[in-house]
Design an enzyme around this catalytic site. Structure first.
Site, PDB file in Angstrom:
ATOM      1  CB  SER A  83      -6.884  -0.914 -13.164  1.00  0.00           C
ATOM      2  OG  SER A  83      -8.197  -1.733 -13.256  1.00  0.00           O
ATOM      3  CB  THR A 313      -2.579   0.305  -9.121  1.00  0.00           C
ATOM      4  OG1 THR A 313      -3.645   0.079  -8.064  1.00  0.00           O
ATOM      5  CG2 THR A 313      -1.683   0.427  -7.249  1.00  0.00           C
TER       6      THR A 313
END
Length: 359
Positions: A83, A313
């Protein structure tokens, strides 16, 4: 099986609390190494990290690149960033907004008629406040579940349909809930506005100008080209190499393959205002009462000691990663860990890294 590793990374950016400390302490490389070793001794096959303090940078690694081998993790190895891709996608959308081609608070249906509820805006997709069903909740990504579909070719329309076939989870703009569907739609928005593929647009607007030669949006290519570490999981009770799979299941959500060095270059350019016009730079960092720790494709949070850190993250099958920065870019970290067969808790290692680097 690496499940604990990926779950920890996925939740990592939601767990920061604490009080501020002085920022004049130097980072202890031995503590960084010990924290990496804790991660690989509990859940990861291998891990690599790049840390920057002022003008000084260093790398560290732990574990091995492959099961049954003594070959170390490449210090500049490529990995699936998950992501973290969202920041690339958001940057392109904000560039288009700066060119007057997209209005952030316009309904998505202005650009993609009939695709979603007419109340949902572009900003809500970027900020995870759309209320759409998160399509990845309907797909099994643990090694045993993912194995039968790991090489399946997905289209953006298929991914979006998983979401839009279900009712909204809440009224648009009233709540924050992490959502991958929105970034698939943003990928389609980019293609509609630019009249070319998402991959080509990212190449032209970000990768080429910044000379990110080791970064690529892979499309449907299951391979990681160049030096890289492997990931593993249990399938039918047997250790299985889970490194290769078709990344089209994530696309503009989480398919980027990159290196720690390239991520450092990208985020340093973005956060210093080199990729966006001033108005869009402000929008990038703007949070709302319903999304107090998320801007547009960026987490804006507190490290355990209270230091503000900005970044993202990433957690996709076999790979966990994070990239975080102080606003002045004086302290920066990029890390990747590959899933292993351990079932221990890597959380102490991750928090040890954050505390040492940012506190």
């Amino acid at each position: 099986m690496g499940t604990r590793l990926l779950a920890t990374v996925a939740a990592f950016s939601l767990l920061f609390t604490g009080t501020a400390v002085a920022d004049d302490q130097q980072i202890d490389r031995k503590i960084v190494q010990q924290a990496l070793d804790q991660i690989t001794s509990t859940a990861a096959q291998g891990a690599q990290i790049r840390v920057t303090e002022g003008r000084d940078s260093f790398t560290a690694r732990s574990g091995t690149a492959e099961l049954g081998s003594t070959r170390p993790v490449p210090r500049s190895g490529r990995f699936r960033a998950g992501s973290i891709t969202k920041t690339f996608t958001a940057t392109v959308v904000l560039q288009l907004a700066g060119e007057g081609k997209v209005e952030l608070d316009a309904p998505v249906v202005r650009y993609l008629p009939g695709l979603v509820d007419a109340r949902i805006t572009v900003r809500q997709l970027l900020q995870h406040t759309s209320g759409l069903y998160n399509y990845t909740n309907a797909i099994g990504f643990q090694p045993q579940e993912f194995e039968p579909i790991r090489f399946k070719q997905w289209t953006p329309a298929e991914l979006i349909a998983i979401s839009t076939s279900r009712p909204l989870q809440f009224e648009p703009g009233t709540k924050w809930e992490y959502n991958n569907t929105g970034f698939v739609i943003l990928g389609q928005l980019i293609e509609k506005i630019t009249k070319q593929s998402y991959e080509r647009t990212v190449q032209q607007r970000i990768l080429k100008p910044l000379h990110l030669n080791d970064t690529t949006p892979p499309g449907d290519n299951p391979n990681i080209h160049g030096p890289h570490a492997h990931s593993y999981g249990l399938v039918n009770g047997e250790p299985t190499d889970t490194t290769r799979w078709n990344p089209s299941v994530f696309w503009a959500v989480g398919d980027i393959i990159t290196t720690t060095k390239d991520l450092d270059t990208f985020y340093a350019a973005l956060l210093s205002g080199k990729l966006l016009k001033p108005a869009q730079q402000t929008e990038l960092m703007k949070t709302t009462p319903v999304s107090p720790e998320y801007g547009l494709g960026l987490f804006i949070q507190k490290a355990p000691c209270g230091t503000t850190i900005i970044g993202h993250t990433g957690a996709v099958p076999g790979f966990g990663s994070y990239a975080f920065y102080t606003p002045d870019l004086q302290r920066r970290v990029e890390m990747s860990a590959t899933a292993g067969l351990g079932t221990g808790d890597p959380s102490p290692g991750y928090f040890g890294l954050l505390e040492e680097i940012f506190c």
